[in-house]
Design an enzyme around this catalytic site. Structure first.
Site, PDB file in Angstrom:
ATOM      1  N   ASN A  44       0.803  -1.213  -0.020  1.00  0.00           N
ATOM      2  CA  ASN A  44      -0.219  -0.243   0.049  1.00  0.00           C
ATOM      3  C   ASN A  44       0.754   1.282  -0.082  1.00  0.00           C
ATOM      4  O   ASN A  44       0.559   2.364  -0.739  1.00  0.00           O
ATOM      5  CB  ASN A  44      -0.888   0.063   1.185  1.00  0.00           C
ATOM      6  CG  ASN A  44      -1.773  -1.212   1.204  1.00  0.00           C
ATOM      7  OD1 ASN A  44      -2.179  -1.963   0.176  1.00  0.00           O
ATOM      8  ND2 ASN A  44      -2.540  -1.277   2.362  1.00  0.00           N
ATOM      9  N   THR A 255      -9.498   2.194   5.589  1.00  0.00           N
ATOM     10  CA  THR A 255      -8.445   1.269   5.246  1.00  0.00           C
ATOM     11  C   THR A 255      -7.279   1.823   4.509  1.00  0.00           C
ATOM     12  O   THR A 255      -7.663   2.694   3.609  1.00  0.00           O
ATOM     13  CB  THR A 255      -9.033  -0.107   4.466  1.00  0.00           C
ATOM     14  OG1 THR A 255     -10.177  -0.653   5.156  1.00  0.00           O
ATOM     15  CG2 THR A 255      -8.029  -1.077   4.106  1.00  0.00           C
ATOM     16  N   ALA A 256      -6.461   1.587   5.177  1.00  0.00           N
ATOM     17  CA  ALA A 256      -4.734   2.013   4.441  1.00  0.00           C
ATOM     18  C   ALA A 256      -4.776   3.357   4.290  1.00  0.00           C
ATOM     19  O   ALA A 256      -3.668   4.083   3.736  1.00  0.00           O
ATOM     20  CB  ALA A 256      -4.854   1.567   2.948  1.00  0.00           C
ATOM     21  N   ALA A 257      -5.614   4.327   5.033  1.00  0.00           N
ATOM     22  CA  ALA A 257      -5.441   5.729   5.229  1.00  0.00           C
ATOM     23  C   ALA A 257      -3.990   6.013   5.707  1.00  0.00           C
ATOM     24  O   ALA A 257      -3.191   6.880   5.331  1.00  0.00           O
ATOM     25  CB  ALA A 257      -6.579   6.326   6.186  1.00  0.00           C
ATOM     26  N   GLY A 258      -3.467   5.131   6.781  1.00  0.00           N
ATOM     27  CA  GLY A 258      -2.188   5.581   7.393  1.00  0.00           C
ATOM     28  C   GLY A 258      -1.030   5.007   6.419  1.00  0.00           C
ATOM     29  O   GLY A 258      -0.016   5.836   6.274  1.00  0.00           O
ATOM     30  N   ASP A 259      -1.292   4.235   5.690  1.00  0.00           N
ATOM     31  CA  ASP A 259      -0.450   3.645   4.568  1.00  0.00           C
ATOM     32  C   ASP A 259      -0.158   4.917   3.496  1.00  0.00           C
ATOM     33  O   ASP A 259       0.867   4.993   2.935  1.00  0.00           O
ATOM     34  CB  ASP A 259      -0.787   2.450   3.819  1.00  0.00           C
ATOM     35  CG  ASP A 259      -0.823   1.235   4.781  1.00  0.00           C
ATOM     36  OD1 ASP A 259      -0.091   1.098   5.837  1.00  0.00           O
ATOM     37  OD2 ASP A 259      -1.515   0.499   4.524  1.00  0.00           O
ATOM     38  N   GLY A 294     -11.317   0.583  -0.368  1.00  0.00           N
ATOM     39  CA  GLY A 294     -10.122  -0.078  -0.841  1.00  0.00           C
ATOM     40  C   GLY A 294      -8.820   0.416  -0.449  1.00  0.00           C
ATOM     41  O   GLY A 294      -8.946   1.347   0.450  1.00  0.00           O
TER      42      GLY A 294
END
Length: 311
Positions: A44, A255-259, A294
């Protein structure tokens, strides 16, 4: 010219179900929508960086990972290549399947995640050496904790020895060896991860400042504690802490906001931006990502951030 970006970490396939609420233990929630997306914290972050890096100005992203010799692994490799990521150091493991994550997302965008790491758990320290040797001094190495901790420790120390700047996103949360922290250029925990590492429960700016100070006392010069919709708290070795706010948006999937945040932050630093400006850039990228479903699919492209960057 931008410095090279080296992302070392995990690659998973995400099996996502979006429903009204997250199931309680023993509960079945009906009426969900199913999606299957490429994911994994390392992948990600590599994709987020690749979509934001300015290749026309010499920017580049290299990914180091291990996938299984299966359909998920082949799809992951194809995806990385479509994103323009250098996959020279992505290895195929014939003995372990590709990593898989099972993700539930509720109507407000909150999620719960279970991961079967597969080949990610077999990425060995020595298998990262060639990539580290390829990086020029001053290059940025972005790491997370979905690969074995001995591999993370090896990369941090070897990268530090070679004059590379190491950014550690300490997720998923776990304890770390005390002697690792002085080798880091930057650490980027969220509230939960900061509490595990420091013992300080982060609930507001005052406690974020206290946790950041403890991390600096442990040897990390620069600290960014991400605070979700409130933004991110930044403190460096040369300036006192500050809150960098994030744009207000309606989140549909975090989901994956930190990534996305970490990939964007690394890109901005590779372009010579200050840490404060890099965190601002990262907050804006993450704010776009939470408005989409996603993991990798939600990461914005550079041109999509231009309207936000001009404000």
């Amino acid at each position: 010219m931008p410095d090279q970006i080296l992302v070392i970490g995990s690659s998973n396939t995400d099996m996502v179900v979006k429903a009204e609420k997250l199931p309680a233990p023993g509960e079945t929630v009906m009426g969900g929508t199913f999606l299957m997306n490429p994911g994994g914290k390392g992948a990600n972050q590599a994709v987020a960086a690749a979509r934001l890096v300015e290749a026309s100005k010499g920017g580049s992203v290299t990914f180091v990972a291990k996938v299984g010799n299966d359909i998920f692994g082949k799809q992951a490799l194809d995806g990385f290549e479509r994103e323009g990521i250098n996959t020279t150091y992505v290895q195929t493991d014939s003995d372990h399947p590709s990593g898989v994550a099972l993700i539930n997302v509720d109507a407000s965008g909150e999620n719960s995640i279970t991961v079967a790491p597969g080949a990610n758990a077999n990425l060995l320290p020595e298998e990262t050496e060639a990539a580290l040797q390829s990086a020029e001094p001053g290059a940025l190495v972005l790491l997370q904790l979905e690969i074995p901790l001995p591999t993370v420790e090896y990369v941090v120390r070897r990268a530090s020895e070679r004059g590379l700047r190491v950014i550690l996103n300490p997720a998923p949360a776990q304890t770390l060896p005390p002697d690792l922290f002085p080798h880091l250029f930057l650490i980027t925990p969220n509230e939960t991860e900061a509490e595990l590492l420091t013992g300080v429960r982060v609930v507001d700016l005052a406690t974020a400042e206290k946790a950041a100070q403890k991390l600096q006392e442990m040897g990390v010069s620069n600290v960014v504690i991400t605070l979700g919709s409130k933004g991110a708290y930044l403190t460096t070795d040369s300036q006192s802490g500050q809150l960098v706010e994030t744009p207000v948006v309606k989140a549909i999937d975090t989901t994956a906001a930190g990534d996305c945040f970490n990939g964007a932050l690394t890109v901005a630093l590779s372009e010579g931006k200050t840490l404060a400006d890099a965190v601002t850039f990262a907050c804006r990228a993450a704010s776009v990502s939470v408005t989409r479903m996603g993991a990798q699919a939600s990461a914005p492209y550079r041109h999509e951030l231009e309207p936000l960057l001009s404000k």
